[in-house]
Design a protein around this motif. Structure first.
Motif, PDB file in Angstrom:
ATOM      1  N   TYR A  73       8.043  38.877  10.292  1.00 37.15           N
ATOM      2  CA  TYR A  73       9.057  39.796  10.834  1.00 37.15           C
ATOM      3  C   TYR A  73       8.405  41.146  11.146  1.00 37.15           C
ATOM      4  CZ  TYR A  73      12.686  36.501   9.444  1.00 37.15           C
ATOM      5  OH  TYR A  73      13.476  35.380   9.328  1.00 37.15           O
ATOM      6  N   ILE A  74       8.762  41.694  12.278  1.00 37.52           N
ATOM      7  CA  ILE A  74       8.162  42.951  12.737  1.00 37.52           C
ATOM      8  C   ILE A  74       9.239  43.863  13.314  1.00 37.52           C
ATOM      9  CG2 ILE A  74       5.899  41.929  13.250  1.00 37.52           C
ATOM     10  CD1 ILE A  74       6.776  41.901  16.232  1.00 37.52           C
ATOM     11  N   SER A  75       8.871  45.107  13.483  1.00 36.13           N
ATOM     12  CA  SER A  75       9.717  46.074  14.181  1.00 36.13           C
ATOM     13  C   SER A  75       9.292  46.143  15.646  1.00 36.13           C
ATOM     14  CB  SER A  75       9.570  47.455  13.546  1.00 36.13           C
ATOM     15  OG  SER A  75       9.954  48.472  14.450  1.00 36.13           O
ATOM     16  N   PRO A  76      10.230  45.967  16.596  1.00 35.09           N
ATOM     17  CA  PRO A  76       9.856  46.106  18.007  1.00 35.09           C
ATOM     18  C   PRO A  76       9.523  47.548  18.379  1.00 35.09           C
ATOM     19  CG  PRO A  76      12.234  45.880  17.784  1.00 35.09           C
ATOM     20  CD  PRO A  76      11.658  45.646  16.419  1.00 35.09           C
ATOM     21  N   PHE A  77       9.973  48.486  17.587  1.00 39.33           N
ATOM     22  CA  PHE A  77       9.690  49.906  17.803  1.00 39.33           C
ATOM     23  C   PHE A  77       8.258  50.231  17.380  1.00 39.33           C
ATOM     24  CE2 PHE A  77      11.619  54.373  16.529  1.00 39.33           C
ATOM     25  CZ  PHE A  77      10.775  55.009  17.421  1.00 39.33           C
ATOM     26  N   HIS A  78       7.844  49.713  16.217  1.00 41.39           N
ATOM     27  CA  HIS A  78       6.593  50.163  15.604  1.00 41.39           C
ATOM     28  C   HIS A  78       5.462  49.139  15.596  1.00 41.39           C
ATOM     29  CE1 HIS A  78       8.920  53.584  14.354  1.00 41.39           C
ATOM     30  NE2 HIS A  78       9.715  52.847  13.598  1.00 41.39           N
ATOM     31  N   ASP A  79       5.776  47.852  15.589  1.00 35.21           N
ATOM     32  CA  ASP A  79       4.741  46.839  15.347  1.00 35.21           C
ATOM     33  C   ASP A  79       4.206  46.159  16.604  1.00 35.21           C
ATOM     34  OD1 ASP A  79       4.510  46.974  12.500  1.00 35.21           O
ATOM     35  OD2 ASP A  79       6.449  45.983  12.324  1.00 35.21           O
ATOM     36  N   ILE A  80       4.958  46.153  17.679  1.00 34.68           N
ATOM     37  CA  ILE A  80       4.440  45.567  18.923  1.00 34.68           C
ATOM     38  C   ILE A  80       3.503  46.595  19.550  1.00 34.68           C
ATOM     39  CG2 ILE A  80       5.031  44.746  21.237  1.00 34.68           C
ATOM     40  CD1 ILE A  80       7.715  43.798  20.093  1.00 34.68           C
ATOM     41  N   PRO A  81       2.274  46.232  19.844  1.00 34.44           N
ATOM     42  CA  PRO A  81       1.331  47.214  20.400  1.00 34.44           C
ATOM     43  C   PRO A  81       1.817  47.755  21.740  1.00 34.44           C
ATOM     44  CG  PRO A  81       0.182  45.235  19.660  1.00 34.44           C
ATOM     45  CD  PRO A  81       1.643  44.917  19.632  1.00 34.44           C
ATOM     46  N   ILE A  82       1.583  49.033  21.975  1.00 29.76           N
ATOM     47  CA  ILE A  82       1.961  49.619  23.252  1.00 29.76           C
ATOM     48  C   ILE A  82       1.202  48.957  24.399  1.00 29.76           C
ATOM     49  CG2 ILE A  82       0.310  51.507  22.838  1.00 29.76           C
ATOM     50  CD1 ILE A  82       1.958  53.274  24.665  1.00 29.76           C
TER      51      ILE A  82
ATOM     52  N   GLN B 284      -6.722  48.221  31.569  1.00 26.84           N
ATOM     53  CA  GLN B 284      -6.028  48.091  32.854  1.00 26.84           C
ATOM     54  C   GLN B 284      -4.689  48.843  32.871  1.00 26.84           C
ATOM     55  OE1 GLN B 284      -7.399  46.508  35.533  1.00 26.84           O
ATOM     56  NE2 GLN B 284      -9.225  46.241  34.268  1.00 26.84           N
ATOM     57  N   ASN B 285      -4.385  49.561  31.809  1.00 28.41           N
ATOM     58  CA  ASN B 285      -3.092  50.251  31.687  1.00 28.41           C
ATOM     59  C   ASN B 285      -1.917  49.285  31.853  1.00 28.41           C
ATOM     60  OD1 ASN B 285      -3.698  52.958  31.028  1.00 28.41           O
ATOM     61  ND2 ASN B 285      -4.261  53.388  33.154  1.00 28.41           N
ATOM     62  N   ILE B 286      -2.037  48.130  31.194  1.00 30.30           N
ATOM     63  CA  ILE B 286      -0.931  47.171  31.141  1.00 30.30           C
ATOM     64  C   ILE B 286      -0.237  47.353  29.793  1.00 30.30           C
ATOM     65  CG2 ILE B 286      -0.247  44.750  31.247  1.00 30.30           C
ATOM     66  CD1 ILE B 286      -1.450  45.850  33.856  1.00 30.30           C
ATOM     67  N   PHE B 287       1.074  47.568  29.845  1.00 31.82           N
ATOM     68  CA  PHE B 287       1.838  47.884  28.643  1.00 31.82           C
ATOM     69  C   PHE B 287       2.757  46.733  28.258  1.00 31.82           C
ATOM     70  CE2 PHE B 287       0.771  51.823  30.769  1.00 31.82           C
ATOM     71  CZ  PHE B 287       0.408  52.686  29.746  1.00 31.82           C
TER      72      PHE B 287
ATOM     73  N   ALA C 117      12.432  49.117  26.712  1.00 34.05           N
ATOM     74  CA  ALA C 117      11.643  50.219  26.176  1.00 34.05           C
ATOM     75  C   ALA C 117      10.207  49.786  25.933  1.00 34.05           C
ATOM     76  CB  ALA C 117      12.265  50.719  24.872  1.00 34.05           C
ATOM     77  N   ILE C 118       9.308  50.758  25.953  1.00 29.46           N
ATOM     78  CA  ILE C 118       7.904  50.520  25.620  1.00 29.46           C
ATOM     79  C   ILE C 118       7.722  50.798  24.132  1.00 29.46           C
ATOM     80  CG2 ILE C 118       5.519  51.269  25.987  1.00 29.46           C
ATOM     81  CD1 ILE C 118       6.244  51.906  28.867  1.00 29.46           C
ATOM     82  N   PRO C 119       7.222  49.822  23.366  1.00 27.10           N
ATOM     83  CA  PRO C 119       7.046  50.033  21.924  1.00 27.10           C
ATOM     84  C   PRO C 119       5.978  51.076  21.632  1.00 27.10           C
ATOM     85  CG  PRO C 119       6.022  47.979  22.602  1.00 27.10           C
ATOM     86  CD  PRO C 119       6.766  48.488  23.796  1.00 27.10           C
ATOM     87  N   GLN C 120       6.010  51.574  20.410  1.00 23.88           N
ATOM     88  CA  GLN C 120       5.051  52.573  19.936  1.00 23.88           C
ATOM     89  C   GLN C 120       5.033  53.820  20.822  1.00 23.88           C
ATOM     90  OE1 GLN C 120       1.255  50.553  19.243  1.00 23.88           O
ATOM     91  NE2 GLN C 120       1.981  49.768  17.286  1.00 23.88           N
ATOM     92  N   THR C 121       6.217  54.171  21.326  1.00 25.36           N
ATOM     93  CA  THR C 121       6.407  55.443  22.025  1.00 25.36           C
ATOM     94  C   THR C 121       7.608  56.137  21.404  1.00 25.36           C
ATOM     95  OG1 THR C 121       7.882  54.524  23.731  1.00 25.36           O
ATOM     96  CG2 THR C 121       5.496  54.514  24.194  1.00 25.36           C
ATOM     97  N   TRP C 122       7.667  57.440  21.557  1.00 21.13           N
ATOM     98  CA  TRP C 122       8.787  58.214  20.997  1.00 21.13           C
ATOM     99  C   TRP C 122       8.910  59.519  21.758  1.00 21.13           C
ATOM    100  CZ3 TRP C 122       8.429  62.300  16.837  1.00 21.13           C
ATOM    101  CH2 TRP C 122       9.698  62.694  16.401  1.00 21.13           C
ATOM    102  N   GLU C 123      10.121  59.769  22.264  1.00 18.10           N
ATOM    103  CA  GLU C 123      10.405  61.028  22.948  1.00 18.10           C
ATOM    104  C   GLU C 123      10.850  62.041  21.890  1.00 18.10           C
ATOM    105  OE1 GLU C 123      12.272  60.836  26.884  1.00 18.10           O
ATOM    106  OE2 GLU C 123      12.386  58.680  26.614  1.00 18.10           O
ATOM    107  N   ASP C 124       9.919  62.861  21.476  1.00 21.63           N
ATOM    108  CA  ASP C 124      10.082  63.764  20.337  1.00 21.63           C
ATOM    109  C   ASP C 124      11.125  64.847  20.639  1.00 21.63           C
ATOM    110  OD1 ASP C 124       9.825  65.553  18.254  1.00 21.63           O
ATOM    111  OD2 ASP C 124       7.642  65.808  18.452  1.00 21.63           O
ATOM    112  N   PRO C 125      12.233  64.886  19.873  1.00 19.00           N
ATOM    113  CA  PRO C 125      13.250  65.914  20.099  1.00 19.00           C
ATOM    114  C   PRO C 125      12.787  67.314  19.723  1.00 19.00           C
ATOM    115  CG  PRO C 125      13.777  64.674  18.123  1.00 19.00           C
ATOM    116  CD  PRO C 125      12.600  63.982  18.754  1.00 19.00           C
TER     117      PRO C 125
END
Length: 288
Positions: free
Chosen positions: A27-36, A42-45, A97-105
Motif C-alpha cells: 500500500y502506498i500514498s499516491p501523493f508521496h510514494d509514486i515517483p514524480i 526525458q522529462n516524462i512525469f 495530479a502529478i505526485p510528489q508535488t505541492w503548491e505551497d500556501p
C-alpha cells in the motif's frame, strides 16, 4: 513500474475510497510514494487520474487522510459533482495530479503574485484515451495555465499521455493549438465558468489567461517538487496535510507496511455503487 488500486466503501457515497498499491502489492500514498518522474532525463512525469474525461464526480487525492486515497469531495454535506456548463459535459480531459508535488500556501509565486493552493499540481491530459479512475499514466508536459482560485495560484498543467498514438506530434503548447483547434479555448472557458452555477463569479487567471509554454511548465512542476521535498522531510510545516508514506525511506513520516495495511483494513467494506443523483446530469446555460 506499475500500480494498482483497491476500492473500499460503496461508489457514490461518502465512505468510498480508492487506495493505491505498487507492483509489490504494498500500500502506498499516491501523493508521496509514486515517483514524480517516469523518465527524468526525458522529462516524462507520472500523473494520477482522479477524474476520467466526460465524468463529473469531483474525485481528488485526499491530502489530509492517511495514505491519501482518492475520495469524492463533499460540499455542504453532499457529494460534489462539477456542474455541466453547456456545451461541456463533465471534465473535458482526464483530470488529475502529478505526485510528489505541492503548491505551497506559504510561497508567493513571483509570476502570479499569489500563494499556492496546498494541493499537488493539477494536470489536464488531452490524449484520446478515456482513462480510468486511479490510473497512473506517464505524460509529456506541453504547457500550463495559471488559474487564480479564490486568491490562490492553482496551476493547470496541459499534458499528453506518452502512450497516445499522436503523442510524438505534441511537444509544446503551440502543437495543441495547431493540432487540436479550439481545445485550449474550451479549456479556458471551462475553468472560467465551472463554478458560476454555484453562485460564484467567473474564475480569474494570471497572464490574462495565456497558456505558458513547455519550458515554463516543466520549471513550474519541478519547483512544486522542491516544495514537496521540504514538506515530506519536515522542513516545512505540513499543517493538516497527512504525509504518511511507505516508500520515502528518509522521511520522518515513513511508516511500516503493517501500519499502512491497518489503515486500509479499517476502511469500509467494498459494496455495490449507489445511484448517481439525477441533478449531476443537469446542463447549465450561461450567457457570457
Amino acid at each position: 513500474m506499475s500500480f494498482s488500486v483497491e476500492e473500499r466503501g460503496k461508489p457514490n457515497t461518502q465512505d468510498y475510497r480508492v487506495y493505491f498499491k505498487n507492483s509489490e502489492g504494498k500500500y502506498i500514498s499516491p501523493f508521496h510514494d509514486i515517483p514524480i518522474f517516469a523518465d527524468e532525463a526525458q522529462n516524462i512525469f507520472h500523473a494520477v487520474v482522479e477524474v476520467p474525461r466526460w465524468t463529473n464526480a469531483k474525485m481528488e487525492i485526499a491530502t489530509k487522510d492517511p495514505l491519501n486515497p482518492l475520495r469524492q469531495d463533499v460540499k455542504k454535506g453532499a457529494l460534489r459533482y462539477v456542474c455541466n456548463v453547456f456545451p461541456h459535459k463533465g471534465y473535458i480531459w482526464n483530470y488529475g495530479a502529478i505526485p510528489q508535488t505541492w503548491e505551497d500556501p506559504g510561497h508567493r509565486d513571483e509570476a502570479t503574485g499569489c500563494c499556492g493552493d496546498n494541493d499537488p499540481i493539477d494536470i489536464c491530459d488531452i490524449g484520446n484515451k478515456v482513462c480510468s479512475r486511479g490510473e497512473v499514466i506517464r505524460v509529456k508536459v506541453l504547457g500550463i495555465l495559471a488559474l487564480i482560485d479564490e486568491g490562490e495560484t492553482d496551476w493547470k498543467v496541459i499534458v499528453i499521455n506518452v502512450e497516445d498514438p499522436e503523442a510524438e506530434d505534441f511537444n509544446d503548447i503551440d502543437d495543441v493549438r495547431r493540432l487540436k483547434p479550439g481545445y485550449l479555448e474550451a479549456t479556458l472557458d471551462w475553468f472560467k465558468m465551472y463554478k458560476v452555477p454555484d453562485g460564484k463569479p467567473e474564475n480569474q487567471f494570471a497572464f490574462n489567461g495565456e497558456f505558458k509554454n513547455r519550458d515554463f511548465a516543466v520549471k513550474t512542476v519541478k519547483d512544486t517538487h522542491g516544495f514537496w521535498k521540504a514538506l515530506i522531510s519536515k522542513k516545512t510545516n505540513a499543517g493538516e496535510l497527512n504525509c504518511m508514506n511507505t516508500c520515502v525511506s528518509d522521511s520522518p513520516f515513513c511508516c511500516s507496511e503493517a501500519d499502512a495495511k491497518a489503515i486500509v483494513d479499517a476502511a469500509s467494506a467494498s459494496g455495490d455503487a449507489e445511484p448517481i443523483p439525477s441533478s449531476a446530469d443537469k446542463w447549465y446555460y450561461y450567457n457570457k
